[in-house]
Design an enzyme around this catalytic site. Sequence first.
Site, PDB file in Angstrom:
ATOM      1  N   LYS A  61      31.438  73.834  74.026  1.00  0.00           N
ATOM      2  CA  LYS A  61      30.116  73.364  73.621  1.00  0.00           C
ATOM      3  C   LYS A  61      29.708  74.035  72.306  1.00  0.00           C
ATOM      4  O   LYS A  61      29.297  73.365  71.362  1.00  0.00           O
ATOM      5  CB  LYS A  61      29.112  73.701  74.730  1.00  0.00           C
ATOM      6  CG  LYS A  61      27.902  72.827  74.768  1.00  0.00           C
ATOM      7  CD  LYS A  61      26.984  73.214  75.930  1.00  0.00           C
ATOM      8  CE  LYS A  61      27.440  72.652  77.260  1.00  0.00           C
ATOM      9  NZ  LYS A  61      26.723  73.265  78.394  1.00  0.00           N
ATOM     10  N   ARG A 118      22.392  77.755  77.495  1.00  0.00           N
ATOM     11  CA  ARG A 118      23.435  76.867  78.025  1.00  0.00           C
ATOM     12  C   ARG A 118      24.760  77.607  78.135  1.00  0.00           C
ATOM     13  O   ARG A 118      25.158  78.306  77.209  1.00  0.00           O
ATOM     14  CB  ARG A 118      23.615  75.673  77.078  1.00  0.00           C
ATOM     15  CG  ARG A 118      22.323  75.160  76.500  1.00  0.00           C
ATOM     16  CD  ARG A 118      22.537  74.152  75.382  1.00  0.00           C
ATOM     17  NE  ARG A 118      23.200  72.938  75.822  1.00  0.00           N
ATOM     18  CZ  ARG A 118      23.575  71.966  74.990  1.00  0.00           C
ATOM     19  NH1 ARG A 118      23.387  72.085  73.686  1.00  0.00           N
ATOM     20  NH2 ARG A 118      24.176  70.903  75.464  1.00  0.00           N
ATOM     21  N   GLY A 173      30.386  74.486  88.436  1.00  0.00           N
ATOM     22  CA  GLY A 173      30.326  75.766  89.137  1.00  0.00           C
ATOM     23  C   GLY A 173      29.656  76.813  88.281  1.00  0.00           C
ATOM     24  O   GLY A 173      29.199  77.840  88.766  1.00  0.00           O
ATOM     25  N   MET A 205      26.664  78.227  85.583  1.00  0.00           N
ATOM     26  CA  MET A 205      25.217  78.141  85.619  1.00  0.00           C
ATOM     27  C   MET A 205      24.709  76.878  84.928  1.00  0.00           C
ATOM     28  O   MET A 205      25.187  76.491  83.873  1.00  0.00           O
ATOM     29  CB  MET A 205      24.604  79.350  84.920  1.00  0.00           C
ATOM     30  CG  MET A 205      23.122  79.433  85.146  1.00  0.00           C
ATOM     31  SD  MET A 205      22.296  80.477  83.944  1.00  0.00           S
ATOM     32  CE  MET A 205      22.087  79.330  82.591  1.00  0.00           C
ATOM     33  N   ARG A 245      32.121  66.035  72.911  1.00  0.00           N
ATOM     34  CA  ARG A 245      33.453  66.469  73.380  1.00  0.00           C
ATOM     35  C   ARG A 245      34.289  65.223  73.575  1.00  0.00           C
ATOM     36  O   ARG A 245      33.754  64.109  73.638  1.00  0.00           O
ATOM     37  CB  ARG A 245      33.338  67.237  74.697  1.00  0.00           C
ATOM     38  CG  ARG A 245      32.677  66.409  75.784  1.00  0.00           C
ATOM     39  CD  ARG A 245      32.457  67.197  77.059  1.00  0.00           C
ATOM     40  NE  ARG A 245      31.403  66.579  77.839  1.00  0.00           N
ATOM     41  CZ  ARG A 245      30.806  67.130  78.876  1.00  0.00           C
ATOM     42  NH1 ARG A 245      31.142  68.326  79.273  1.00  0.00           N
ATOM     43  NH2 ARG A 245      29.877  66.485  79.529  1.00  0.00           N
ATOM     44  N   HIS A 249      59.675  60.621 104.890  1.00  0.00           N
ATOM     45  CA  HIS A 249      60.545  59.474 104.628  1.00  0.00           C
ATOM     46  C   HIS A 249      59.720  58.301 104.109  1.00  0.00           C
ATOM     47  O   HIS A 249      60.045  57.689 103.090  1.00  0.00           O
ATOM     48  CB  HIS A 249      61.271  59.087 105.925  1.00  0.00           C
ATOM     49  CG  HIS A 249      62.154  57.883 105.768  1.00  0.00           C
ATOM     50  ND1 HIS A 249      61.713  56.609 106.083  1.00  0.00           N
ATOM     51  CD2 HIS A 249      63.410  57.744 105.307  1.00  0.00           C
ATOM     52  CE1 HIS A 249      62.687  55.742 105.823  1.00  0.00           C
ATOM     53  NE2 HIS A 249      63.735  56.421 105.366  1.00  0.00           N
ATOM     54  N   SER A 256      76.516  62.217  86.468  1.00  0.00           N
ATOM     55  CA  SER A 256      75.108  61.978  86.753  1.00  0.00           C
ATOM     56  C   SER A 256      74.627  63.148  87.600  1.00  0.00           C
ATOM     57  O   SER A 256      75.178  63.417  88.676  1.00  0.00           O
ATOM     58  CB  SER A 256      74.935  60.659  87.504  1.00  0.00           C
ATOM     59  OG  SER A 256      73.571  60.469  87.814  1.00  0.00           O
ATOM     60  N   CYS A 267      69.687  61.282  88.046  1.00  0.00           N
ATOM     61  CA  CYS A 267      69.073  60.316  88.952  1.00  0.00           C
ATOM     62  C   CYS A 267      68.362  61.098  90.049  1.00  0.00           C
ATOM     63  O   CYS A 267      68.566  62.286  90.212  1.00  0.00           O
ATOM     64  CB  CYS A 267      70.113  59.374  89.529  1.00  0.00           C
ATOM     65  SG  CYS A 267      71.464  60.198  90.372  1.00  0.00           S
ATOM     66  N   TYR A 310      70.540  59.660  79.513  1.00  0.00           N
ATOM     67  CA  TYR A 310      69.556  58.798  80.157  1.00  0.00           C
ATOM     68  C   TYR A 310      68.959  59.464  81.385  1.00  0.00           C
ATOM     69  O   TYR A 310      69.509  60.425  81.921  1.00  0.00           O
ATOM     70  CB  TYR A 310      70.192  57.450  80.553  1.00  0.00           C
ATOM     71  CG  TYR A 310      71.231  57.547  81.637  1.00  0.00           C
ATOM     72  CD1 TYR A 310      70.870  57.478  82.996  1.00  0.00           C
ATOM     73  CD2 TYR A 310      72.580  57.703  81.332  1.00  0.00           C
ATOM     74  CE1 TYR A 310      71.819  57.575  83.996  1.00  0.00           C
ATOM     75  CE2 TYR A 310      73.538  57.801  82.325  1.00  0.00           C
ATOM     76  CZ  TYR A 310      73.151  57.738  83.654  1.00  0.00           C
ATOM     77  OH  TYR A 310      74.079  57.852  84.647  1.00  0.00           O
TER      78      TYR A 310
HETATM   79  P1  ADP Z   1      25.895  70.598  80.893  1.00  0.00           P
HETATM   80  O1  ADP Z   1      27.014  71.474  80.470  1.00  0.00           O
HETATM   81  O2  ADP Z   1      25.638  70.579  82.337  1.00  0.00           O
HETATM   82  O3  ADP Z   1      26.001  69.230  80.277  1.00  0.00           O
HETATM   83  P2  ADP Z   1      24.046  71.256  78.799  1.00  0.00           P
HETATM   84  O4  ADP Z   1      23.996  72.644  78.320  1.00  0.00           O
HETATM   85  O5  ADP Z   1      24.765  70.280  77.979  1.00  0.00           O
HETATM   86  O6  ADP Z   1      24.570  71.260  80.297  1.00  0.00           O
HETATM   87  O7  ADP Z   1      22.552  70.776  78.998  1.00  0.00           O
HETATM   88  C1  ADP Z   1      22.235  69.625  79.683  1.00  0.00           C
HETATM   89  C2  ADP Z   1      21.200  68.827  78.944  1.00  0.00           C
HETATM   90  O8  ADP Z   1      20.075  69.619  78.645  1.00  0.00           O
HETATM   91  C3  ADP Z   1      21.636  68.326  77.591  1.00  0.00           C
HETATM   92  O9  ADP Z   1      22.360  67.160  77.691  1.00  0.00           O
HETATM   93  C4  ADP Z   1      20.315  68.050  76.938  1.00  0.00           C
HETATM   94  O10 ADP Z   1      19.811  66.815  77.328  1.00  0.00           O
HETATM   95  C5  ADP Z   1      19.465  69.148  77.476  1.00  0.00           C
HETATM   96  N1  ADP Z   1      19.354  70.212  76.473  1.00  0.00           N
HETATM   97  C6  ADP Z   1      20.122  71.300  76.312  1.00  0.00           C
HETATM   98  N2  ADP Z   1      19.730  72.032  75.271  1.00  0.00           N
HETATM   99  C7  ADP Z   1      18.673  71.388  74.755  1.00  0.00           C
HETATM  100  C8  ADP Z   1      17.799  71.623  73.639  1.00  0.00           C
HETATM  101  N3  ADP Z   1      17.954  72.684  72.846  1.00  0.00           N
HETATM  102  N4  ADP Z   1      16.830  70.736  73.410  1.00  0.00           N
HETATM  103  C9  ADP Z   1      16.662  69.671  74.196  1.00  0.00           C
HETATM  104  N5  ADP Z   1      17.420  69.374  75.243  1.00  0.00           N
HETATM  105  C10 ADP Z   1      18.417  70.224  75.523  1.00  0.00           C
HETATM  106 MG    MG Z   2      26.073  68.797  78.467  1.00  0.00          MG
END
Ligand code: ADP
Ligand code: MG
Length: 889
Positions: free
Chosen positions: A26, A96, A105, A107, A349, A465, A773, A840, A860
Amino acid sequence: MTKWVYNFGAGVNDGHAGLRNLLGGKGANLAEMASIDLPVPPGFTITTEVCTSYYDNDKKYPADLRGQVDAALARIETAVGRKFGDKDKPLLVSVRSGARVSMPGMMDTVLNLGLNDSTVQGLAAGSGDARFAWDSYRRFIQMYGSVVLGVDHHRFEEIIESVKLDADVIEDTALTPEDWQRVVEGYKQMVAEETGKPFPQDPVDQLWGAIGAVFGSWMNPRANTYRRLHDIPASWGTAVNVQAMVFGNMGDDCATGVCFTRDPSTGLNEFYGEYLVNAQGEDVVAGIRTPRPLSKAYAKPGEVSMEEALPQAYAELNKVRDVLEKHYKDMQDIEFTVQQNKLYMLQTRAGKRSAAASLRIAVEMANEGLIDRDTAIMRVNPASLDQLLHPTLDPKAEKKRFAKGLPASPGAASGAVVFSADEAELRAHKGESVILVRIETSPEDIHGMHAARGILTTRGGMTSHAAVVARGMGRPCVAGAGGINVDYGAQTLSADGVLLRAGDILTIDGATGEVFAGAVKMIEPKLSGEFGTLMGWADAARRLKVRANAETPLDAETARKFGAEGIGLCRTEHMFFDPQRIGAMRQMIMAKDEAGRRAALAKLLPFQRDDFRALFKIMEGLPVTIRLLDPPLHEFLPHGEAELAEVAHALGMNEAAIKARAEELSETNPMLGHRGCRLGISYPEIYEMQARAIFEAAIEVGKTAAAPVPEIMIPLVGTKRELDITRAQIEAVAKDVFAEAGTSIEYSIGTMIELPRAVLIADLIAENADFFSFGTNDLTQTVFGLSRDDAGKFLPHYVEQGILTKDPFVSIDVDGVGAMVRIGAEKGRATKPGLKLGICGEHGGDPASIAFCEAVKLDYVSCSPYRVPVARLAAAQAAIEGAQANSTD
Ligand code: ADP
Ligand code: MG
Ligand code: MG
């Protein structure tokens, strides 16, 4: 001084996409997007090295981290003209998580961090929108409370519900600023009760609380489990992104959404996604409100697309779509927010996509000139082709799930339930579609498995089988559906209180293991279009030839349809299980002397000749490798008492004599017993009959069609003498047949290399062999000293514990079995430089094993017909990777 913090946005980009390991996916892509002038709110990334250091040092941060964070935060403040904790113009941020690979899994994101009882007033006054300010504050307490402080999210929902009840409204959007303020009061009180502390008011405390929660979540049980399942080392660590908030919840000229630059399920070059007006963050995926389609092309009547609702922001987003695809040269998965008609990018991504989409996108991007053909070939996962070659269940179809087993062989099939192979064949001959339902299957069921559209067993695993044979035949199969109870006597099967009878319609999905009562609508596979194009490119790029393992005309036809360049393994024993032939086979086995055996074999000769003639015709001059009889004879004898009596009657013998002979033939370790060329040496007349059938068929076909070039293969050779003896027998037959016919054909004689001894003396064996083979199924058993039939008791455990990285029967064990193949190839070629080498067995269709075959320069690979396209693509990828590795050496 270590740099722990990397800035992005507002003109300062310390990172770029290449720093994914350090910044997480990210963070790296936020910096990359900002550096190509896309509108990214400014922020900073705390590196994955901080996470590693945190865990290496007793959960303490590096000493200079705090100073670097302060400086980066100050930069954001200047860039957006707001201050953290300021009562008039407060800066709000999101926190984030982001590892190298996206990882459930971890946060969840916390939005609107920096709000407290005082800054919320500033936000309200500054925006002139009190509803927005209080809505943002309650969102913050809710997210921070559940994600950082660990308060159960239901507690928050209860409070909203009770405020809504009091206000007598149904939709969240109908709540007034005062209502939201009441929600906030309720939240704070509840959090204080739950945690024993007031909700943190200092934004700096809030920030470090959230940062600590991200790093803490790296080692939580959910993340640990996910990492274990996906082979992600804990040492990678996660990064933390702190970013200035932009607001999609400031009114009807605001929105938030997620989208793909192309349709991820079909690959269609259309902008595909969803958005919500006046919403924030996860609202789109949370399911509280129903999101709308991004573009008009996907809008149903009555749905307002973003293209129509926010044309200006949509046009901007559409431009970004173009920029991102040209920049990353791949389909992107994008997250964005629109604040008062202004677009902001929050994530990009490479987008996940279906097998069909992956194919279409790769081909179209190459045709658009965005990527070259080699890249297109590398973009498609060969294993995913399997899904495209079989009919699949229509995802929109209604279905009633009956049970679930193992996804043993891909594809879906519907048909009437039958409980025996004979019945399957009988009804299939009448043109009916049937599903063969068995507790388990054995070699005698092969004709029924072939006749059936699909196979369902209640016992056995992925290498049972039923599973192995079904995959080989390309029949969909669900194996080991333990929840189903089969009663052969009553001709019923039942699961969870639902009972089905013979003749009732059943549908199986071999890709998921699901079983459904009744018929389910299917989608037929398409082999033309992008599939054909990509296969053509793969064929041009690969060096390895691809052949198929096939013995029936249907298999041979399928193999050719899928592009096989010959047959690499025709297992002649499969031709003896047919009900019309098994009698003669058993008569041969029961015979007391050679004369008796010859009489029985004479009955089999025309059948074998017909089989070979059919194969040669279909293969039109392509090479056909025929393996002479391999399995121990007792495999052909009856098993149960009833069958024994039947056979005794048919052969005009008494049961006791048959039993005695069966006992005589029974072995403790049949896999290491009287089989392969050992049979050919004990009973030369068997191989003589087979050789005669091959030569006679080849001469006949050669008269009217492309002349076949049979490659006759001797199994289980361990000494050179074995090959010398059997080869001489076959050559003598050739001479006889050619003399009788007054003509001759080209042929070759080679051997399987499937015993360690054969590998070690491969230079000697090569003196008398035209080809090798590598039979890697048996070679794996003999190199490991284990029997596949008994390996089920420990092999799965070995793989689970990491004692073996993969099941060596699925993917070749490069270190051991692979070394054998390498030595065998080298020794063979030392004697005969041009010796033809192939492989084979199931490995021939496994992409990792194919890469190995390319590395040791075999000629092959041979695999089951339905794996042929997989092998063609995998061979091309191996060739491309090999060339790339060489050019960077
Ligand atoms: P995930 O990895 O679960 O996708 P993100 O970190 O991408 O989590 O956050 C999820 C959503 O939160 C983003 O798609 C966006 O809509 C919102 N978000 C994250 N950061 C911001 C920000 N700085 N301003 C506005 N919305 C945000
Ligand atoms: Mg996201
Ligand atoms: Mg999330």
